[in-house]
Motif scaffolding. Sequence first.
Motif, PDB file in Angstrom:
ATOM      1  N   GLU A  48      12.158  64.418   5.658  1.00  0.00           N
ATOM      2  CA  GLU A  48      12.794  65.731   5.461  1.00  0.00           C
ATOM      3  C   GLU A  48      12.820  66.147   3.985  1.00  0.00           C
ATOM      4  O   GLU A  48      13.692  66.876   3.549  1.00  0.00           O
ATOM      5  CB  GLU A  48      14.190  65.742   6.075  1.00  0.00           C
ATOM      6  N   CYS A  49      11.815  65.694   3.205  1.00  0.00           N
ATOM      7  CA  CYS A  49      11.817  65.968   1.763  1.00  0.00           C
ATOM      8  C   CYS A  49      10.671  66.907   1.371  1.00  0.00           C
ATOM      9  O   CYS A  49       9.534  66.707   1.786  1.00  0.00           O
ATOM     10  CB  CYS A  49      11.668  64.629   1.033  1.00  0.00           C
ATOM     11  N   LEU A 106      13.348  76.754  -1.717  1.00  0.00           N
ATOM     12  CA  LEU A 106      14.323  75.866  -1.088  1.00  0.00           C
ATOM     13  C   LEU A 106      14.871  76.475   0.208  1.00  0.00           C
ATOM     14  O   LEU A 106      15.103  75.776   1.188  1.00  0.00           O
ATOM     15  CB  LEU A 106      15.457  75.561  -2.066  1.00  0.00           C
ATOM     16  N   THR A 114      14.892  74.835   3.931  1.00  0.00           N
ATOM     17  CA  THR A 114      16.086  74.689   4.774  1.00  0.00           C
ATOM     18  C   THR A 114      15.815  75.224   6.180  1.00  0.00           C
ATOM     19  O   THR A 114      16.164  74.607   7.177  1.00  0.00           O
ATOM     20  CB  THR A 114      17.265  75.485   4.172  1.00  0.00           C
ATOM     21  N   THR A 154      15.925  68.629   4.167  1.00  0.00           N
ATOM     22  CA  THR A 154      17.277  68.468   3.622  1.00  0.00           C
ATOM     23  C   THR A 154      17.294  67.990   2.175  1.00  0.00           C
ATOM     24  O   THR A 154      18.333  67.979   1.535  1.00  0.00           O
ATOM     25  CB  THR A 154      18.078  67.454   4.462  1.00  0.00           C
ATOM     26  N   SER A 155      16.153  67.556   1.634  1.00  0.00           N
ATOM     27  CA  SER A 155      16.148  67.129   0.233  1.00  0.00           C
ATOM     28  C   SER A 155      14.881  67.620  -0.463  1.00  0.00           C
ATOM     29  O   SER A 155      13.900  67.979   0.196  1.00  0.00           O
ATOM     30  CB  SER A 155      16.251  65.603   0.146  1.00  0.00           C
ATOM     31  N   ALA A 156      14.947  67.675  -1.802  1.00  0.00           N
ATOM     32  CA  ALA A 156      13.803  68.198  -2.552  1.00  0.00           C
ATOM     33  C   ALA A 156      13.674  67.487  -3.894  1.00  0.00           C
ATOM     34  O   ALA A 156      14.668  67.298  -4.591  1.00  0.00           O
ATOM     35  CB  ALA A 156      13.969  69.702  -2.778  1.00  0.00           C
ATOM     36  N   VAL A 188      20.046  72.385   0.209  1.00  0.00           N
ATOM     37  CA  VAL A 188      19.149  71.232   0.137  1.00  0.00           C
ATOM     38  C   VAL A 188      19.666  70.285  -0.949  1.00  0.00           C
ATOM     39  O   VAL A 188      20.115  70.730  -1.998  1.00  0.00           O
ATOM     40  CB  VAL A 188      17.710  71.692  -0.217  1.00  0.00           C
TER      41      VAL A 188
END
Length: 456
Positions: free
Chosen positions: A389-390, A412, A416, A421-423, A437
Amino acid sequence: MAKSKTTFICSNCAHITTKWAGQCESCGAWNTLSEQTALASGPAASTSLGPARGRIVELSDLGSEDAPPPRHHAGIAELDRVLGGGLVTGSATLVGGDPGIGKSTLLLQAAASFAKAGLKTVYISGEEARAQVRMRAQRLGLGHAPVQLGAETNLRDILTTLDEEAPDLAIIDSVQTMWLDTVGSAPGSVAQVRACAHELTAFAKRRGISIILVGHVTKEGQIAGPRVVEHMVDTVLYFEGERGHQFRILRAVKNRFGPADEIGVFEMTGAGLDQVANPSALFLSQRGTPAPGSVVFSGIEGTRPVLVEFQALVAPSPHAQARRSVVGWDGGRLAMILAVLEARCAIPFAGLDVYLNVAGGMKVSEPAADLAVAVALLSAREDTALPAECVVFGELSLSGALRPVSQGENRLKEATKLGFTSAIVPPGGKLSGEHGVRLMPMADLATVVGEVFGAG
Ligand code: TYD
Ligand code: MG
């Protein structure tokens, strides 16, 4: 006094020179120069205008307001957006692309949509007979669209017809098949293509008729590429895609009436081109469980964020010279990123074959993808998958430092929307945090190597 002058023009970049050479000195292409004869006469060629006065040109303030150009909507949202919000009345548009990519299909569908929206539309094919075009239209379910069809290559006859019929829109497929009897060379030659495009563009302006020209691009530059036509028209769209993929991307590379770099995404199906309203979902749809070398990049195409997947493969090379193979990204930029990884992070790629691919047949040209490419290469080399989920974006400088990129917030938000959920992002970049995020800002590539891959 009229004087005949011979010059040579490059079919690839339209560079003009007085001496023939095997290689164009401007773009470096081989065997693209061909002869053209022009009459150097009249006021432009003489040093003085003489006693005759011209008329006074109307001038106005910068601040004075003109009405926005009237536009027509095709009702094909992907096409309307690439045109900058619909087709401008009296504009000339070039649609270029490889043979067989789907230009005729796209324009036949566009012609039908414009005609159904009430525009008087004429479609002239110089490549296929009317029965052939009609058959294709019926297969596409467009048999009832009120499009007037013609099959002709003689531009004088076509212009007379358009003058008589006065349509709102004329589609000319393709400019390489058209010929003017005033030009001595064969259809498809630079001189013919230039003259025909010039006549059609001038006609569009004079009569307020929108004209769409189709132009084939050939890599070898054997036939006059649409390059020579690009500066004559208002809008240049390229239709691109990989042969093996069903996705097609319509990209505005020049637009006097809207943003360039805008893209429209289509899918080639058995019944013509379908619009793809959510390209991110499409480009990521075939992603399985996270694999080493796979990284999702949050990019911006025109005004729209688009998520794409970079895939890298790094393997020991059996060859004396290791291979570097890229699809959908710039080969020079890949070499730069490999050099930065080697020089700034002490991660060597010597003796390793490197393959880099953008999934789905998409082409990425943003420097903001640098970090995604670097992370994909690292992930492949270390055989470590990123969390599923990155997303990743950021520009890389030669020092290995990461630079913020434009529209971070939009990138971002799109992530979403698709469940990321992460970056991994560059430091700074004025992000409000509204996107939801979890951010992992990294100052430089060495930090990424240490924190994400626990190496270095
Ligand atoms: P075409 O529009 O003729 O290409 P261009 O004008 O750019 O040369 O498209 C040709 C290709 O598209 C051909 O290989 C068949 C494919 N095609 C489909 O897959 N589905 C369709 O409905 C149509 C009309 C064409
Ligand atoms: Mg065609």
